[in-house]
Enzyme design. Sequence first.
Site, mmCIF file in Angstrom:
data_model
loop_
_atom_site.group_PDB
_atom_site.id
_atom_site.type_symbol
_atom_site.label_atom_id
_atom_site.label_comp_id
_atom_site.label_asym_id
_atom_site.label_seq_id
_atom_site.Cartn_x
_atom_site.Cartn_y
_atom_site.Cartn_z
ATOM 1 N N HIS A 113 -37.164 6.494 3.057
ATOM 2 C CA HIS A 113 -37.597 6.431 1.657
ATOM 3 C C HIS A 113 -38.888 5.639 1.458
ATOM 4 O O HIS A 113 -39.386 5.548 0.353
ATOM 5 C CB HIS A 113 -36.472 5.848 0.794
ATOM 6 C CG HIS A 113 -35.307 6.775 0.656
ATOM 7 N ND1 HIS A 113 -35.424 8.051 0.164
ATOM 8 C CD2 HIS A 113 -33.988 6.639 0.979
ATOM 9 C CE1 HIS A 113 -34.246 8.646 0.163
ATOM 10 N NE2 HIS A 113 -33.355 7.813 0.674
ATOM 11 N N LYS A 116 -30.042 1.269 -34.322
ATOM 12 C CA LYS A 116 -28.673 0.980 -34.773
ATOM 13 C C LYS A 116 -27.717 0.989 -33.574
ATOM 14 O O LYS A 116 -26.799 0.158 -33.486
ATOM 15 C CB LYS A 116 -28.231 2.017 -35.817
ATOM 16 C CG LYS A 116 -26.739 1.961 -36.194
ATOM 17 C CD LYS A 116 -26.363 0.627 -36.825
ATOM 18 C CE LYS A 116 -25.047 0.571 -37.558
ATOM 19 N NZ LYS A 116 -23.851 1.041 -36.939
ATOM 20 N N ARG A 125 -13.895 -4.092 -22.299
ATOM 21 C CA ARG A 125 -12.990 -3.405 -23.244
ATOM 22 C C ARG A 125 -12.221 -2.312 -22.519
ATOM 23 O O ARG A 125 -11.018 -2.147 -22.725
ATOM 24 C CB ARG A 125 -13.783 -2.787 -24.402
ATOM 25 C CG ARG A 125 -14.302 -3.812 -25.385
ATOM 26 C CD ARG A 125 -14.668 -3.147 -26.703
ATOM 27 N NE ARG A 125 -15.463 -4.024 -27.533
ATOM 28 C CZ ARG A 125 -15.812 -3.753 -28.781
ATOM 29 N NH1 ARG A 125 -15.447 -2.624 -29.344
ATOM 30 N NH2 ARG A 125 -16.540 -4.600 -29.472
ATOM 31 N N SER A 167 -25.676 -0.751 -41.222
ATOM 32 C CA SER A 167 -24.682 -1.662 -40.658
ATOM 33 C C SER A 167 -24.150 -2.624 -41.706
ATOM 34 O O SER A 167 -24.859 -2.994 -42.632
ATOM 35 C CB SER A 167 -25.292 -2.472 -39.509
ATOM 36 O OG SER A 167 -24.338 -3.384 -39.028
ATOM 37 N N GLU A 222 -23.806 -6.199 -30.533
ATOM 38 C CA GLU A 222 -22.568 -6.649 -31.195
ATOM 39 C C GLU A 222 -21.414 -6.704 -30.174
ATOM 40 O O GLU A 222 -20.647 -7.673 -30.145
ATOM 41 C CB GLU A 222 -22.273 -5.654 -32.322
ATOM 42 C CG GLU A 222 -21.026 -5.882 -33.112
ATOM 43 C CD GLU A 222 -20.816 -4.724 -34.106
ATOM 44 O OE1 GLU A 222 -21.754 -4.368 -34.846
ATOM 45 O OE2 GLU A 222 -19.705 -4.165 -34.129
ATOM 46 N N HIS A 236 -28.192 -2.190 -31.747
ATOM 47 C CA HIS A 236 -27.553 -3.226 -32.577
ATOM 48 C C HIS A 236 -26.061 -3.288 -32.258
ATOM 49 O O HIS A 236 -25.499 -4.358 -32.047
ATOM 50 C CB HIS A 236 -27.780 -2.913 -34.056
ATOM 51 C CG HIS A 236 -26.861 -3.646 -34.991
ATOM 52 N ND1 HIS A 236 -25.532 -3.285 -35.162
ATOM 53 C CD2 HIS A 236 -27.056 -4.719 -35.779
ATOM 54 C CE1 HIS A 236 -24.953 -4.104 -36.005
ATOM 55 N NE2 HIS A 236 -25.866 -4.987 -36.409
ATOM 56 N N ASN A 237 -25.415 -2.135 -32.222
ATOM 57 C CA ASN A 237 -23.975 -2.111 -31.940
ATOM 58 C C ASN A 237 -23.681 -2.583 -30.517
ATOM 59 O O ASN A 237 -22.679 -3.264 -30.284
ATOM 60 C CB ASN A 237 -23.412 -0.703 -32.143
ATOM 61 C CG ASN A 237 -23.259 -0.356 -33.610
ATOM 62 O OD1 ASN A 237 -23.961 -0.905 -34.449
ATOM 63 N ND2 ASN A 237 -22.369 0.547 -33.920
HETATM 64 P P1 NBP Z 1 -14.457 8.259 -43.535
HETATM 65 O O1 NBP Z 1 -13.563 8.736 -42.452
HETATM 66 O O2 NBP Z 1 -13.963 7.250 -44.500
HETATM 67 O O3 NBP Z 1 -14.946 9.522 -44.378
HETATM 68 C C1 NBP Z 1 -15.347 10.690 -43.750
HETATM 69 C C2 NBP Z 1 -16.096 11.581 -44.727
HETATM 70 O O4 NBP Z 1 -16.611 12.697 -43.995
HETATM 71 C C3 NBP Z 1 -15.203 12.136 -45.839
HETATM 72 O O5 NBP Z 1 -15.933 12.149 -47.025
HETATM 73 C C4 NBP Z 1 -14.939 13.573 -45.336
HETATM 74 O O6 NBP Z 1 -14.688 14.499 -46.370
HETATM 75 C C5 NBP Z 1 -16.256 13.884 -44.709
HETATM 76 N N1 NBP Z 1 -16.251 15.046 -43.797
HETATM 77 C C6 NBP Z 1 -15.672 15.209 -42.594
HETATM 78 BR BR1 NBP Z 1 -14.614 13.982 -41.766
HETATM 79 N N2 NBP Z 1 -15.920 16.394 -42.049
HETATM 80 C C7 NBP Z 1 -16.671 17.044 -42.940
HETATM 81 C C8 NBP Z 1 -17.256 18.324 -42.967
HETATM 82 N N3 NBP Z 1 -17.133 19.165 -41.943
HETATM 83 N N4 NBP Z 1 -17.962 18.688 -44.050
HETATM 84 C C9 NBP Z 1 -18.099 17.845 -45.091
HETATM 85 N N5 NBP Z 1 -17.584 16.597 -45.118
HETATM 86 C C10 NBP Z 1 -16.876 16.198 -44.062
HETATM 87 O O7 NBP Z 1 -15.793 7.803 -42.821
HETATM 88 P P2 NBP Z 1 -16.631 6.438 -42.998
HETATM 89 O O8 NBP Z 1 -15.917 5.312 -42.389
HETATM 90 O O9 NBP Z 1 -17.117 6.324 -44.398
HETATM 91 O O10 NBP Z 1 -17.887 6.763 -42.053
HETATM 92 C C11 NBP Z 1 -18.921 7.659 -42.422
HETATM 93 C C12 NBP Z 1 -20.055 7.483 -41.424
HETATM 94 O O11 NBP Z 1 -20.528 6.148 -41.498
HETATM 95 C C13 NBP Z 1 -19.644 7.719 -39.971
HETATM 96 O O12 NBP Z 1 -20.698 8.339 -39.291
HETATM 97 C C14 NBP Z 1 -19.448 6.331 -39.436
HETATM 98 O O13 NBP Z 1 -19.644 6.246 -38.049
HETATM 99 C C15 NBP Z 1 -20.527 5.571 -40.197
HETATM 100 N N6 NBP Z 1 -20.310 4.133 -40.316
HETATM 101 C C16 NBP Z 1 -19.092 3.628 -40.646
HETATM 102 C C17 NBP Z 1 -18.915 2.244 -40.766
HETATM 103 C C18 NBP Z 1 -17.596 1.657 -41.148
HETATM 104 O O14 NBP Z 1 -17.472 0.429 -41.098
HETATM 105 N N7 NBP Z 1 -16.617 2.461 -41.541
HETATM 106 C C19 NBP Z 1 -19.999 1.404 -40.563
HETATM 107 C C20 NBP Z 1 -21.237 1.952 -40.272
HETATM 108 C C21 NBP Z 1 -21.382 3.321 -40.152
HETATM 109 P P3 NBP Z 1 -13.174 14.810 -46.894
HETATM 110 O O15 NBP Z 1 -12.864 13.715 -47.866
HETATM 111 O O16 NBP Z 1 -13.283 16.129 -47.526
HETATM 112 O O17 NBP Z 1 -12.280 14.788 -45.678
#
Ligand code: NBP
Length: 478
Positions: free
Chosen positions: A451, A184, A289, A130, A191, A187-188
């Site tokens: 019941h 986690k 929401r 997070s 939030e 946690h969300n």
């Molecule tokens: P992004 O949308 O920025 O990036 C997604 C990534 O997943 C890219 O590298 C993409 O590769 C890859 N990908 C996908 Br989509 N499908 C794929 C597949 N079939 N095989 C291989 N790679 C694949 O995501 P992010 O915001 O960095 O989030 C990543 C994780 O972290 C998610 O689970 C998210 O819920 C979690 N998370 C995000 C945050 C936040 O604030 N953003 C916070 C906490 C947790 P490509 O470049 O080739 O398309």
Amino acid sequence: MAQKAVIGVTGLGVMGRNLARNFARHGYTVAVHNRTYGKTKALIEEFGHEGAFVPEESPEAFVAALERPRKMVIMVKAGQSTDAVIDEFAPLLEPGDILIDGGNAHYADTERREKALRERGIHFVGSGISGGEQGALEGPSIMPGGSRESYASLGPILEDISAKVDGAPCCTYVGPGGAGHFVKMVHNGIEYSDMQLIAEAYDLLRKGAGMTPAEIAEVFRTWNQGRLGSYLIEITAEVLAHTDAATGKPFVDIVLDRAEQKGTGRWTVQAALDLGVPVTGIAQAVFARSLSGHADTREAARVLTGPSADGGLDSSFADKVEQALYASKVVAYAQGFNQIQAGSAEYGWDIDLGAMATIWRGGCIIRAGFLDRIRGAYETDRGLPTLLTDANFAAELGDAQDAWREVVVEATRRGIPVPGFSSALSYYDALRAERLPAALIQGQRDFFGAHTYLRTDREGVHHTHWELPGRPETRTDA
Ligand code: NBP
């Protein structure tokens, strides 16, 4: 031969690339890989100078670049993508290697994946991370599950890159299987409820006390110096103080009032329903929401009559709102911690609740000084049935309740919706009640469905023959 990487990251999106940079900045040689090589290249071009990166184009070369036992983090879109990446990489790994999923996976998926990979001798660590984009780079709060054995070698690295509060890392071993992702998820959920309560406080000050967003921003800044001090209160003040450059209006007035969600709040409530844990604060936040997004229903409801929300309260009302906000927040957190307690009991995870409060003090979205007090409460009594019965919290709620009730009454009188404040107060009153109307519900259930019920004065399971004259009672378990 090139130096082997201590850890690897595949999936270099928003989170993955910052996490990789965080490892590198802490002196770890980090292998980096992405489905499409462009992102890997861009990372090296922009940030390669920050540390020792090993960019690899193929999964095989990436895995070969890792020192053994291999540690690789998957940071892709949660769901099918995670399974696709596991299917691609797992055949390249060997027994003892550690595969970490840092995405927002559902804990049930993590349980399934962990079990399947354990059978192949691979440690699968579902880890909550997070703190968003900035947290991933500068120090997130990390909630790893999986085997304790894997934590022995992985833990020190994750602790190193996590946020620190009073020198303590915001990372600890949560528990086996999907425990990390479960925590986690909650946690969300917390939030969500925290944000909803803050939004209600704003709405009351805006409509009830007629304050401007800029004035309310000042109120939040003051609150941030006190017991409500937290990241969410701090950013609320920033958002409220912001003026839209195009119109000169308060930013909050030009944003469409429909809150979106990605689903972790909904998962929290779904899991709570399955576990039978009343997380009313989180549920109200998720539903609020949803309601905000139902444009058609909201449009149709314009025919509904009620009081005008406007004014009538002065700015001294803000002090009462602070008390209502604090008390409701304590309730929401108490409910969330009860859900973790219930999940831990259901799945045999043995989660240390105080330790969870400790690792949420920094790095994550709900970081707050307040969590130190939750940690303290569980340190005093590890088996606390609810945070509300901790002596310090109970005393604070007792002190706040007059104002809390007044705020709910004033909101109701003015027709300002406060689902979070009012449900938290109802929860508090329900816990205080010596008798609940659940006795009547048992009577109704026995009437229409036989019941049965338990009596307050006698052993056994009873049923009343409502259809017979005199309505005789029989004991059904004798
Ligand atoms: P992004 O949308 O920025 O990036 C997604 C990534 O997943 C890219 O590298 C993409 O590769 C890859 N990908 C996908 Br989509 N499908 C794929 C597949 N079939 N095989 C291989 N790679 C694949 O995501 P992010 O915001 O960095 O989030 C990543 C994780 O972290 C998610 O689970 C998210 O819920 C979690 N998370 C995000 C945050 C936040 O604030 N953003 C916070 C906490 C947790 P490509 O470049 O080739 O398309």
